[in-house]
Scaffold this active site. Structure first.
Site, PDB file in Angstrom:
ATOM      1  CE  LYS A 274      -1.800   2.602   3.086  1.00 59.53           C
ATOM      2  NZ  LYS A 274      -1.612   3.996   2.194  1.00 59.53           N
TER       3      LYS A 274
ATOM      4  CB  CYS B 188      13.600   8.984   7.128  1.00 60.24           C
ATOM      5  SG  CYS B 188      14.197   7.878   6.144  1.00 60.24           S
TER       6      CYS B 188
HETATM    7  P1  NAD Z   1       2.751   8.290   7.548  1.00 62.83           P
HETATM    8  O1  NAD Z   1       3.187   7.540   8.851  1.00 62.83           O
HETATM    9  O2  NAD Z   1       1.839   9.202   7.633  1.00 62.83           O
HETATM   10  O3  NAD Z   1       2.210   7.182   6.562  1.00 62.83           O
HETATM   11  C1  NAD Z   1       3.168   6.338   6.073  1.00 62.83           C
HETATM   12  C2  NAD Z   1       2.043   5.182   5.393  1.00 62.83           C
HETATM   13  O4  NAD Z   1       1.360   4.625   6.507  1.00 62.83           O
HETATM   14  C3  NAD Z   1       1.191   5.820   4.511  1.00 62.83           C
HETATM   15  O5  NAD Z   1       0.906   4.887   3.402  1.00 62.83           O
HETATM   16  C4  NAD Z   1      -0.125   5.826   5.221  1.00 62.83           C
HETATM   17  O6  NAD Z   1      -1.328   5.651   4.248  1.00 62.83           O
HETATM   18  C5  NAD Z   1      -0.049   4.820   6.142  1.00 62.83           C
HETATM   19  N1  NAD Z   1      -0.770   4.796   7.417  1.00 62.83           N
HETATM   20  C6  NAD Z   1      -1.301   6.000   7.798  1.00 62.83           C
HETATM   21  N2  NAD Z   1      -1.976   5.574   9.068  1.00 62.83           N
HETATM   22  C7  NAD Z   1      -1.956   4.183   9.099  1.00 62.83           C
HETATM   23  C8  NAD Z   1      -2.536   3.425   9.868  1.00 62.83           C
HETATM   24  N3  NAD Z   1      -3.198   3.610  11.028  1.00 62.83           N
HETATM   25  N4  NAD Z   1      -2.544   1.940   9.696  1.00 62.83           N
HETATM   26  C9  NAD Z   1      -1.710   1.577   8.640  1.00 62.83           C
HETATM   27  N5  NAD Z   1      -1.310   2.467   7.914  1.00 62.83           N
HETATM   28  C10 NAD Z   1      -1.266   3.701   8.173  1.00 62.83           C
HETATM   29  O7  NAD Z   1       4.255   8.746   7.139  1.00 62.83           O
HETATM   30  P2  NAD Z   1       4.473   9.671   5.670  1.00 62.83           P
HETATM   31  O8  NAD Z   1       3.920  11.104   6.205  1.00 62.83           O
HETATM   32  O9  NAD Z   1       3.991   9.082   4.489  1.00 62.83           O
HETATM   33  O10 NAD Z   1       6.145   9.758   5.794  1.00 62.83           O
HETATM   34  C11 NAD Z   1       6.911  10.444   6.301  1.00 62.83           C
HETATM   35  C12 NAD Z   1       7.423   9.632   7.601  1.00 62.83           C
HETATM   36  O11 NAD Z   1       8.077   8.511   6.964  1.00 62.83           O
HETATM   37  C13 NAD Z   1       8.434  10.460   8.258  1.00 62.83           C
HETATM   38  O12 NAD Z   1       8.346  10.013   9.532  1.00 62.83           O
HETATM   39  C14 NAD Z   1       9.777   9.566   7.846  1.00 62.83           C
HETATM   40  O13 NAD Z   1      10.948   9.849   8.913  1.00 62.83           O
HETATM   41  C15 NAD Z   1       9.214   8.368   7.660  1.00 62.83           C
HETATM   42  N6  NAD Z   1      10.462   7.580   6.787  1.00 62.83           N
HETATM   43  C16 NAD Z   1      11.029   6.696   7.352  1.00 62.83           C
HETATM   44  C17 NAD Z   1      11.991   5.932   6.563  1.00 62.83           C
HETATM   45  C18 NAD Z   1      12.893   4.885   7.152  1.00 62.83           C
HETATM   46  O14 NAD Z   1      13.743   4.159   6.324  1.00 62.83           O
HETATM   47  N7  NAD Z   1      12.980   4.957   8.455  1.00 62.83           N
HETATM   48  C19 NAD Z   1      12.110   6.228   5.187  1.00 62.83           C
HETATM   49  C20 NAD Z   1      11.468   7.301   4.501  1.00 62.83           C
HETATM   50  C21 NAD Z   1      10.194   7.607   5.439  1.00 62.83           C
END
Ligand code: NAD
Length: 476
Positions: free
Chosen positions: A175, A284
């Site tokens: 997803k 990130c």
């Molecule tokens: P997010 O956590 O808001 O969303 C990530 C994904 O989770 C999306 O697909 C979203 O639809 C889904 N999601 C949201 N709520 C959910 C739930 N309750 N249950 C299941 N899925 C759910 O993050 P974002 O804003 O899309 O991305 C930015 C974040 O990602 C930042 O915190 C960044 O640091 C992190 N990130 C981490 C890495 C890593 O490798 N550690 C890499 C890239 C991004």
């Protein structure tokens, strides 16, 4: 492609069964890229059923057969690399230079890496440990993997999730973030073009709360692999307990950038600007907190300010653009909120600190921003803001610099800058993070693992280490 629907299940595009849609918007212009249909929990059932059927066969494919399929996939992606780059830039606002030189070739390289790695999945030695029985170790796929990805590097995140899973014989339902689904759908289509069996790679587009949670709680899914924010990762871990699901969490970061007083100042200044502003800071591992030993502090702040003022902010389709918009107006406003509140508690904004006017006002732009005079415990130092903002703080002793670097809940990445090997090696040992760069910040390669410590999660993407997440060990 988009007319047929924004879901990819069992080798074909289809429409989601939700009656609503989600607008994918170009953040540089505010224009509509596509009106995407949305999946429901019923579509999750359909996709998991397809992945389950496919897994029986795919799990039995020989390593050589899987390797051949991934080699063909890398070729299929290379054929339309420019199409991927354009789509990535349109949906995420990335400078086309970054899409062409980093996101797309990096993704294809990762596919190629796993084509080779598929043939190198090792168990341990077999032996007669009690003298009377022969023990054998089997490394087996977990089954159907449900993956949830963020919007910051849509294609790379999809590839990092899908490749180790399928190279090890799992099948997957991915997803992507609902604001950036396009290149994940292209990837699934290319899997079919490359000859992967139907149902091995499925993509569902929909809201996290609905489709994401249905994937995490689905009894037919044996593992959740998630990349995103720490609060959502916490929620997923909680939900996954219901079915005792394996979880792999790649969460937020707040990378420190530690500059000792014998560092190459020019290199550190360049590295800090590039490391802080890559992908508009929506990375990130981006450099977010620079700690500079007192003798270099003033020169470092001056140097960073000078270089930041040369960064070309603008139209991401222009090959000379260094920094495009943020992914959305919502994200831009969240970043602006952090900087405005920091002004309120006494921070000095040396460069930027605002959305640009003129032509750029119609997009989600925010100027490269340098902030000083903040306390270590302030919000802008402690929390992930995910934007083009670098905060610089001074320190005196080496111990203090390392302690400050460790003083947030996160532990994804860090860098240490010094000409003294002992100092940098000590910093690399003492800093609690899944990756520590020495005299650089950001470079990644498919052969090396990526993953966090502390509130940045656990488990590894990329490299052979990722197979520890996507396989289970059986004693025969
Ligand atoms: P997010 O956590 O808001 O969303 C990530 C994904 O989770 C999306 O697909 C979203 O639809 C889904 N999601 C949201 N709520 C959910 C739930 N309750 N249950 C299941 N899925 C759910 O993050 P974002 O804003 O899309 O991305 C930015 C974040 O990602 C930042 O915190 C960044 O640091 C992190 N990130 C981490 C890495 C890593 O490798 N550690 C890499 C890239 C991004």
């Amino acid at each position: 492609m988009l007319e047929q629907g924004h879901q990819y299940v069992d080798g074909a595009f289809r429409r989601g069964s939700d009656s609503g849609t989600h607008d994918v918007v170009n953040p540089a212009t505010g224009e509509l890229v596509t009106r995407a249909d949305l999946a429901t929990p019923a579509d999750v059932d359909t996709a998991v059923a397809a992945a389950t059927r496919a897994q029986a066969e795919w799990g039995r494919a020989t390593p050589g057969e899987r390797a051949a399929a991934l080699t063909a996939l890398a070729a299929a992606m290379s054929e339309r690399a420019e199409e991927y780059a354009q789509a990535e830039t349109a949906q995420a606002g990335k400078p086309i230079k970054l899409s062409r030189e980093f996101d797309v070739p990096g993704s294809i390289d990762n596919v190629s890496f796993y084509a080779g790695a598929a043939r190198n999945l090792e168990g341990r030695a077999s032996a007669e440990y009690d003298g009377a029985h022969t023990s054998v170790i089997r490394r087996e796929p977990v089954g159907v993997v449900g993956s949830i990805a963020p919007w910051n590097y849509p294609l790379q995140m999809a590839v990092w999730k899908v490749m180790p899973a399928i190279a090890a014989g799992n099948t997957i339902v991915l997803k992507p973030a609902e604001i950036t689904p396009i290149t994940s759908l292209m990837l699934a289509e290319d899997c079919t073009r490359a000859g992967l069996p139907n149902g091995v790679v499925n993509v569902l587009n929909g809201p996290g709360r609905v489709v994401g949670e249905a994937l995490v709680t689905h009894p037919g899914v044996r593992m959740t692999s998630f990349t995103g924010s720490t609060p959502v990762g916490q929620r997923i871990m909680e939900l996954a307990s219901g079915t005792v699901k394996r979880v792999h969490l790649e969460l937020g970061g707040k990378a420190p950038f530690v500059v000792f007083d014998d560092a190459d100042l020019d290199a550190a200044v360049q590295g800090a600007v590039a490391g802080a502003l890559i992908n508009s800071g929506q990375d990130c591992t981006a450099a977010t907190r620079a700690y500079v030993q007192r003798p270099l502090y003033d020169a470092f702040v001056q140097g960073v300010a000078d270089v930041m003022r040369t960064v070309r902010l603008g139209d991401p389709t222009d090959p000379s653009t260094d920094q495009g918009p943020l992914v959305s107006v919502k994200q831009r406003d969240a970043v602006a909120g952090y900087v405005d509140r920091a002004r309120g508690y006494g921070a000095k904004v040396v460069v930027g600190g605002q959305a640009p006017g003129g032509d750029l006002a119609r997009g989600a732009y925010y100027e490269p921003t340098l902030v000083v005079d903040v306390a270590q415990d302030s919000e802008i130092v402690q929390q992930e803001l995910f934007g083009p903002v670098l905060v610089v703080l001074p320190f005196d002793t080496d111990d203090e610099g390392i302690a400050l670097a460790n003083d947030t809940p996160f532990g994804l990445a860090a860098s240490a800058w010094s000409r003294d090997t002992f100092r940098t090696l000590r910093a690399s040992r003492e800093i609690q993070a899944g990756c520590v760069w020495i005299n650089d910040h950001i470079p990644i390669v498919s052969e090396m693992p990526h993953g966090g410590y502390k509130a940045s999660g656990f488990g590894k993407d990329m490299s052979q280490y990722s197979f520890d997440e996507y396989t289970q060990v059986k004693h025969v």
